[in-house]
Design an enzyme around this catalytic site. Structure first.
Site, short mmCIF file in Angstrom:
data_model
loop_
_atom_site.label_atom_id
_atom_site.label_comp_id
_atom_site.label_asym_id
_atom_site.label_seq_id
_atom_site.Cartn_x
_atom_site.Cartn_y
_atom_site.Cartn_z
N GLU A 72 2.18 4.90 3.61
CA GLU A 72 1.32 3.71 3.68
C GLU A 72 0.03 4.02 4.43
O GLU A 72 0.02 4.88 5.32
CB GLU A 72 2.06 2.59 4.43
N ASP B 249 0.62 -3.70 8.97
CA ASP B 249 0.01 -4.81 9.70
C ASP B 249 1.14 -5.78 10.05
O ASP B 249 1.88 -5.55 10.99
CB ASP B 249 -1.06 -5.41 8.78
P1 IMP Z 1 1.09 -6.11 5.71
O1 IMP Z 1 1.91 -6.46 4.52
O2 IMP Z 1 0.64 -7.32 6.48
O3 IMP Z 1 1.78 -5.10 6.63
O4 IMP Z 1 -0.26 -5.48 5.21
C1 IMP Z 1 -0.27 -4.22 4.70
C2 IMP Z 1 -1.38 -3.96 3.71
O5 IMP Z 1 -2.51 -4.81 3.94
C3 IMP Z 1 -1.85 -2.56 3.90
O6 IMP Z 1 -1.14 -1.67 3.09
C4 IMP Z 1 -3.32 -2.64 3.59
O7 IMP Z 1 -3.52 -2.36 2.23
C5 IMP Z 1 -3.71 -4.05 3.94
N1 IMP Z 1 -4.32 -4.12 5.30
C6 IMP Z 1 -3.72 -4.43 6.48
N2 IMP Z 1 -4.57 -4.38 7.51
C7 IMP Z 1 -5.75 -3.99 6.99
C8 IMP Z 1 -7.06 -3.71 7.58
O8 IMP Z 1 -7.29 -3.82 8.79
N3 IMP Z 1 -8.02 -3.34 6.69
C9 IMP Z 1 -7.81 -3.20 5.36
N4 IMP Z 1 -6.63 -3.42 4.77
C10 IMP Z 1 -5.60 -3.82 5.58
MG MG Z 2 -1.66 -0.43 1.61
#
Ligand code: IMP
Ligand code: MG
Length: 178
Positions: free
Chosen positions: A103, A107
């Site tokens: 990954e 986040d």
């Molecule tokens: P999660 O499902 O909230 O963990 O988000 C994960 C996905 O969101 C990552 O694989 C990224 O593609 C996108 N993402 C999360 N944080 C950022 C950031 O700060 N900048 C750009 N894309 C992000």
């Molecule tokens: Mg991603």
């Protein structure tokens, strides 16, 4: 470049390329050590964001491995929507395999959690998570993040594969919203 503008937002330099590559070298060393006696694991790269990380990481891997891609999306603008869309599904058999998910960033962890369930349901024997970046303050899931190259605060970043509404993926450095 010290600053970039993407759509309506300005970003400033945050992590230079040399530091990114150094931290990837450290993760590769751990993987090379942990997987040296493991039967051909499958690296599963999560598109689009992790294409650069996957490319730099895989060049440092010394054990036999396969690489495949899956495309998921949970982000719209600078916020996670909490809803995962599978845009390009699993096209390799993961049944009985050792899978290493690659990954760009973890986040909230929603994406990883969904992918983990999907891989379990598809019969993966072992699933490890390898991420370039982790936002510990945002992560609220149970799944263990096995390999993390760098931890960052809960800020929005772009570059090195990561985008703001599809712009900014091509930069070799990582930038933060200013
Ligand atoms: P999660 O499902 O909230 O963990 O988000 C994960 C996905 O969101 C990552 O694989 C990224 O593609 C996108 N993402 C999360 N944080 C950022 C950031 O700060 N900048 C750009 N894309 C992000
Ligand atoms: Mg991603």
């Amino acid at each position: 470049m010290e600053r970039i503008k993407l759509h309506d937002k300005e970003f400033k330099i945050f992590i230079p390329s040399e530091k990114i590559l150094n931290s990837i070298g450290e993760v590769a060393e751990k993987l090379n050590n942990d997987y040296k006696n493991c039967e051909t694991p499958l690296f599963l790269s999560v598109l689009n964001g992790s294409f650069m990380f996957t490319s730099d990481l895989i060049k440092l891997i010394k054990f036999q491995c396969e690489i495949s891609f899956i495309k998921l999306s949970s982000y719209s603008g600078t916020e996670s929507t909490g809803e995962i869309k599978e845009i390009l599904g699993l096209n390799s058999s993961v049944k009985g395999r050792n899978v290493i998910v690659v990954e760009d960033i973890v986040d909230t962890g929603t994406t990883i959690e969904e992918l983990y369930k999907l891989l379990r349901a598809a019969g993966a024997a072992d699933i490890k998570i390898c991420t370039l970046l982790l936002k510990p303050e945002a992560y609220d899931k149970e799944i263990k993040i096995d390999y993390t190259a760098m931890q960052i605060p809960n800020d929005f970043i772009v570059g090195y594969g990561l985008d703001y509404n599809e712009l900014g993926r091509q930069y070799k450095d990582i930038y933060v919203l200013d």
